[in-house]
Design a protein around this motif. Structure first.
Motif, PDB file in Angstrom:
ATOM      1  N   GLN A   1       0.835  -1.201   0.000  1.00 47.11           N
ATOM      2  CA  GLN A   1       0.000   0.000   0.000  1.00 47.11           C
ATOM      3  C   GLN A   1       0.872   1.254   0.000  1.00 47.11           C
ATOM      4  O   GLN A   1       1.915   1.281   0.656  1.00 47.11           O
ATOM      5  CB  GLN A   1      -0.893  -0.008   1.250  1.00 47.11           C
ATOM      6  CG  GLN A   1      -2.029   0.975   1.190  1.00 47.11           C
ATOM      7  CD  GLN A   1      -2.943   0.850   2.398  1.00 47.11           C
ATOM      8  OE1 GLN A   1      -2.492   1.003   3.536  1.00 47.11           O
ATOM      9  NE2 GLN A   1      -4.213   0.557   2.161  1.00 47.11           N
ATOM     10  N   TYR A   2       0.448   2.231  -0.754  1.00 48.30           N
ATOM     11  CA  TYR A   2       1.112   3.549  -0.714  1.00 48.30           C
ATOM     12  C   TYR A   2       0.244   4.452   0.141  1.00 48.30           C
ATOM     13  O   TYR A   2      -0.969   4.506  -0.055  1.00 48.30           O
ATOM     14  CB  TYR A   2       1.186   4.167  -2.106  1.00 48.30           C
ATOM     15  CG  TYR A   2       1.972   3.398  -3.145  1.00 48.30           C
ATOM     16  CD1 TYR A   2       3.364   3.423  -3.152  1.00 48.30           C
ATOM     17  CD2 TYR A   2       1.322   2.694  -4.148  1.00 48.30           C
ATOM     18  CE1 TYR A   2       4.080   2.743  -4.140  1.00 48.30           C
ATOM     19  CE2 TYR A   2       2.032   2.019  -5.135  1.00 48.30           C
ATOM     20  CZ  TYR A   2       3.408   2.039  -5.122  1.00 48.30           C
ATOM     21  OH  TYR A   2       4.115   1.379  -6.085  1.00 48.30           O
ATOM     22  N   LYS A   3       0.877   5.175   1.073  1.00 46.17           N
ATOM     23  CA  LYS A   3       0.108   6.111   1.911  1.00 46.17           C
ATOM     24  C   LYS A   3       0.637   7.519   1.716  1.00 46.17           C
ATOM     25  O   LYS A   3       1.674   7.884   2.273  1.00 46.17           O
ATOM     26  CB  LYS A   3       0.231   5.717   3.382  1.00 46.17           C
ATOM     27  CG  LYS A   3      -0.627   4.519   3.754  1.00 46.17           C
ATOM     28  CD  LYS A   3      -0.578   4.277   5.252  1.00 46.17           C
ATOM     29  CE  LYS A   3      -1.410   3.054   5.582  1.00 46.17           C
ATOM     30  NZ  LYS A   3      -0.973   2.370   6.768  1.00 46.17           N
TER      31      LYS A   3
ATOM     32  N   THR B   1       5.606   6.369  -5.809  1.00 48.83           N
ATOM     33  CA  THR B   1       5.472   6.467  -7.264  1.00 48.83           C
ATOM     34  C   THR B   1       5.110   5.088  -7.789  1.00 48.83           C
ATOM     35  O   THR B   1       5.452   4.084  -7.173  1.00 48.83           O
ATOM     36  CB  THR B   1       6.815   6.882  -7.905  1.00 48.83           C
ATOM     37  OG1 THR B   1       7.791   5.897  -7.580  1.00 48.83           O
ATOM     38  CG2 THR B   1       7.286   8.238  -7.435  1.00 48.83           C
ATOM     39  N   PHE B   2       4.424   5.045  -8.918  1.00 46.96           N
ATOM     40  CA  PHE B   2       4.181   3.755  -9.564  1.00 46.96           C
ATOM     41  C   PHE B   2       3.999   3.961 -11.055  1.00 46.96           C
ATOM     42  O   PHE B   2       3.774   5.085 -11.518  1.00 46.96           O
ATOM     43  CB  PHE B   2       2.978   3.027  -8.936  1.00 46.96           C
ATOM     44  CG  PHE B   2       1.679   3.799  -8.980  1.00 46.96           C
ATOM     45  CD1 PHE B   2       0.850   3.724 -10.083  1.00 46.96           C
ATOM     46  CD2 PHE B   2       1.297   4.597  -7.919  1.00 46.96           C
ATOM     47  CE1 PHE B   2      -0.348   4.423 -10.125  1.00 46.96           C
ATOM     48  CE2 PHE B   2       0.105   5.307  -7.945  1.00 46.96           C
ATOM     49  CZ  PHE B   2      -0.725   5.222  -9.060  1.00 46.96           C
ATOM     50  N   GLY B   3       4.104   2.853 -11.798  1.00 45.35           N
ATOM     51  CA  GLY B   3       3.949   2.931 -13.246  1.00 45.35           C
ATOM     52  C   GLY B   3       5.251   3.256 -13.961  1.00 45.35           C
ATOM     53  O   GLY B   3       5.271   3.467 -15.175  1.00 45.35           O
ATOM     54  N   GLU B   4       6.364   3.283 -13.220  1.00 48.03           N
ATOM     55  CA  GLU B   4       7.643   3.661 -13.841  1.00 48.03           C
ATOM     56  C   GLU B   4       8.135   2.609 -14.832  1.00 48.03           C
ATOM     57  O   GLU B   4       8.860   2.918 -15.778  1.00 48.03           O
ATOM     58  CB  GLU B   4       8.715   3.934 -12.773  1.00 48.03           C
ATOM     59  CG  GLU B   4       9.356   2.711 -12.136  1.00 48.03           C
ATOM     60  CD  GLU B   4       8.450   2.002 -11.144  1.00 48.03           C
ATOM     61  OE1 GLU B   4       7.329   2.461 -10.923  1.00 48.03           O
ATOM     62  OE2 GLU B   4       8.886   0.970 -10.599  1.00 48.03           O
ATOM     63  N   LEU B   5       7.718   1.370 -14.621  1.00 45.87           N
ATOM     64  CA  LEU B   5       8.191   0.302 -15.507  1.00 45.87           C
ATOM     65  C   LEU B   5       7.709   0.551 -16.933  1.00 45.87           C
ATOM     66  O   LEU B   5       8.393   0.241 -17.903  1.00 45.87           O
ATOM     67  CB  LEU B   5       7.729  -1.065 -14.988  1.00 45.87           C
ATOM     68  CG  LEU B   5       8.220  -1.391 -13.571  1.00 45.87           C
ATOM     69  CD1 LEU B   5       7.643  -2.700 -13.069  1.00 45.87           C
ATOM     70  CD2 LEU B   5       9.738  -1.439 -13.528  1.00 45.87           C
ATOM     71  N   ALA B   6       6.538   1.164 -17.029  1.00 44.50           N
ATOM     72  CA  ALA B   6       5.995   1.480 -18.355  1.00 44.50           C
ATOM     73  C   ALA B   6       6.818   2.537 -19.068  1.00 44.50           C
ATOM     74  O   ALA B   6       6.824   2.623 -20.285  1.00 44.50           O
ATOM     75  CB  ALA B   6       4.553   1.952 -18.222  1.00 44.50           C
ATOM     76  N   LEU B   7       7.514   3.366 -18.272  1.00 43.83           N
ATOM     77  CA  LEU B   7       8.348   4.404 -18.873  1.00 43.83           C
ATOM     78  C   LEU B   7       9.636   3.801 -19.432  1.00 43.83           C
ATOM     79  O   LEU B   7      10.294   4.368 -20.278  1.00 43.83           O
ATOM     80  CB  LEU B   7       8.714   5.434 -17.801  1.00 43.83           C
ATOM     81  CG  LEU B   7       8.325   6.875 -18.068  1.00 43.83           C
ATOM     82  CD1 LEU B   7       6.837   7.024 -17.987  1.00 43.83           C
ATOM     83  CD2 LEU B   7       8.992   7.811 -17.098  1.00 43.83           C
TER      84      LEU B   7
ATOM     85  N   PRO C   1       3.534  -5.790 -20.194  1.00 43.82           N
ATOM     86  CA  PRO C   1       2.270  -5.513 -19.500  1.00 43.82           C
ATOM     87  C   PRO C   1       2.490  -5.142 -18.037  1.00 43.82           C
ATOM     88  O   PRO C   1       3.445  -5.612 -17.408  1.00 43.82           O
ATOM     89  CB  PRO C   1       1.504  -6.844 -19.611  1.00 43.82           C
ATOM     90  CG  PRO C   1       2.166  -7.597 -20.696  1.00 43.82           C
ATOM     91  CD  PRO C   1       3.597  -7.156 -20.724  1.00 43.82           C
ATOM     92  N   ARG C   2       1.597  -4.325 -17.525  1.00 44.64           N
ATOM     93  CA  ARG C   2       1.693  -3.915 -16.122  1.00 44.64           C
ATOM     94  C   ARG C   2       1.761  -5.153 -15.216  1.00 44.64           C
ATOM     95  O   ARG C   2       0.901  -6.043 -15.314  1.00 44.64           O
ATOM     96  CB  ARG C   2       0.440  -3.136 -15.725  1.00 44.64           C
ATOM     97  CG  ARG C   2       0.182  -1.857 -16.532  1.00 44.64           C
ATOM     98  CD  ARG C   2       1.015  -0.724 -16.049  1.00 44.64           C
ATOM     99  NE  ARG C   2       0.451   0.579 -16.417  1.00 44.64           N
ATOM    100  CZ  ARG C   2       1.147   1.700 -16.352  1.00 44.64           C
ATOM    101  NH1 ARG C   2       2.408   1.694 -15.969  1.00 44.64           N
ATOM    102  NH2 ARG C   2       0.584   2.840 -16.673  1.00 44.64           N
ATOM    103  N   PRO C   3       2.740  -5.244 -14.329  1.00 46.54           N
ATOM    104  CA  PRO C   3       2.840  -6.427 -13.473  1.00 46.54           C
ATOM    105  C   PRO C   3       1.942  -6.345 -12.235  1.00 46.54           C
ATOM    106  O   PRO C   3       1.824  -7.330 -11.491  1.00 46.54           O
ATOM    107  CB  PRO C   3       4.309  -6.439 -13.060  1.00 46.54           C
ATOM    108  CG  PRO C   3       4.729  -5.018 -13.130  1.00 46.54           C
ATOM    109  CD  PRO C   3       3.891  -4.350 -14.165  1.00 46.54           C
ATOM    110  N   ALA C   4       1.337  -5.192 -11.991  1.00 49.38           N
ATOM    111  CA  ALA C   4       0.508  -5.049 -10.788  1.00 49.38           C
ATOM    112  C   ALA C   4      -0.647  -4.095 -11.068  1.00 49.38           C
ATOM    113  O   ALA C   4      -0.626  -3.350 -12.045  1.00 49.38           O
ATOM    114  CB  ALA C   4       1.365  -4.514  -9.641  1.00 49.38           C
TER     115      ALA C   4
END
Ligand SMILES: Nc1ncnc2c1ncn2[C@@H]1O[C@@H]2COP(=O)(O)O[C@H]2[C@H]1O
Length: 321
Positions: free
Chosen positions: A127-129, A133-139, A144-147
């Motif tokens: 969980q992020y509180k 950051t997330f989605g950096e792998l796509a950059l 495909p998104r792993p999560a």
């Protein structure tokens, strides 16, 4: 999954596909040097103004992230400026495992679950509180998104798409190259070079920024770099017998230092420090020698001792030290 939800964002994507340019409504367009002649006509992307506090938070969030690691502050600021705000509602799925993704997000505020699983069976793995950051792998990669990332509370994100990220990085590098080329062309030391030679110089130079007081090189270190001041002031200091370090000379814009590296590989006899913030063009001497072979030979032959070199190169170093 549809990660782009608002009309505004859809329009952004549509517009960005038009002849590879980047434009968005309610924008402050930025013009930069483009990667080809066509781009001379201007590549445009949008700036979303941010407060100092927001920039600080973005910097903190992104500092250790792979796509941003090692990027200069100027470039980071450009990238942050292109990040658009995305508001999310509780239960909103921002990123869906298995889908293609081309957006990266920094959390401004809100709680987000990280889910992973197979066949509709998703388990929360983290969980992020209110930060992260997330989605950096796509950059970085095109898999495909792993999560899956789902908003738990309402929240706010800063989004950046891969194309804009790449456009900024490429155009920034080109702009920098052009600026450096112009600077090099104006430096007396390189005045005698042919245009093609000075263009080649770009391949062996790097631009480095030093914080106030930073050490550029230390007495005793191997002298393998040659420097030209691009902005700011550099202080050369030496130790006199029986006394502390003393400043012996200051170098300013377009002046050289560290030139002993051009003559021999002896250790530095003095140290160099940044007075205030300093930007230098740093040249690897071996690479410079390979490039300017004959030039360097003449230079070395004509400079049988240190004083002659200093006379030729300009700024005086106290040779009594
Ligand atoms: N354990 C994890 N494995 C993969 N991705 C994760 C994990 N934890 C968080 N994430 C984030 O989830 C994101 C899903 O989209 P990306 O693949 O672009 O980038 C991924 C990471 O930023």
């Amino acid at each position: 999954m549809e990660t782009i939800t608002t009309d505004d964002e859809r329009e952004f994507i549509r517009a960005s596909q038009i002849r590879g340019r980047f434009q968005r409504r309610s924008s402050i367009p930025v013009e930069v040097f483009g990667p080809s002649e066509e781009e001379e006509a201007a590549v445009v992307w949008t700036i979303y103004p941010k407060s100092e506090e927001q920039i600080k938070k973005l910097k903190e969030a992104c500092k250790d992230l792979l796509p941003f690691r090692g990027l200069e502050d100027d470039l980071l600021l450009q990238i942050f400026s292109a990040m658009f705000e995305k508001k999310v509602l509780p239960q909103e799925c921002v990123v869906q495992q298995g889908e293609d993704g081309d957006h990266f997000f920094v959390i401004e505020h809100g709680v987000f679950d990280i889910m992973m699983g197979q066949n509709n069976q998703q388990n929360r793995i983290g969980q992020y509180k209110n930060s992260g950051t997330f989605g950096e792998l796509a950059l970085m990669y095109s898999y495909p998104r792993p999560a899956t990332i789902i908003a738990v509370t309402e929240g706010s994100l800063w989004g950046l798409d891969r194309k804009t990220f790449r456009t900024i990085t490429v155009t920034f590098q080109l702009e920098k190259k052009k600026r450096l080329q112009m600077f090099i062309a104006s430096v007396p030391f390189f005045k005698s070079l042919e245009a093609t030679e000075s263009a080649q110089i770009l391949d062996v130079v790097e631009e480095k920024t030093y914080e106030p007081g930073a050490c550029i090189f230390l007495k005793g270190e191997i002298a393998d770099k040659f420097y030209i001041v691009e902005s700011g002031e550099v202080k050369i200091v030496a130790e006199k017998p029986g006394s502390k370090e003393v400043g012996i000379v200051r170098h300013h814009k377009e002046e050289y230092f560290g030139e002993s590296a051009l003559i021999n590989n002896n250790p530095r006899t003095v140290s160099a420090y940044a007075e205030g913030e300093v930007k230098c063009i740093v040249m690897d001497v071996q690479a410079l020698e390979r490039l300017l072979g004959p030039c360097m030979d003449i230079l070395k032959r004509d400079m049988s001792n240190f004083e002659e070199l200093i006379e030729l190169l300009g700024p005086i170093i106290d040779t009594t030290v």
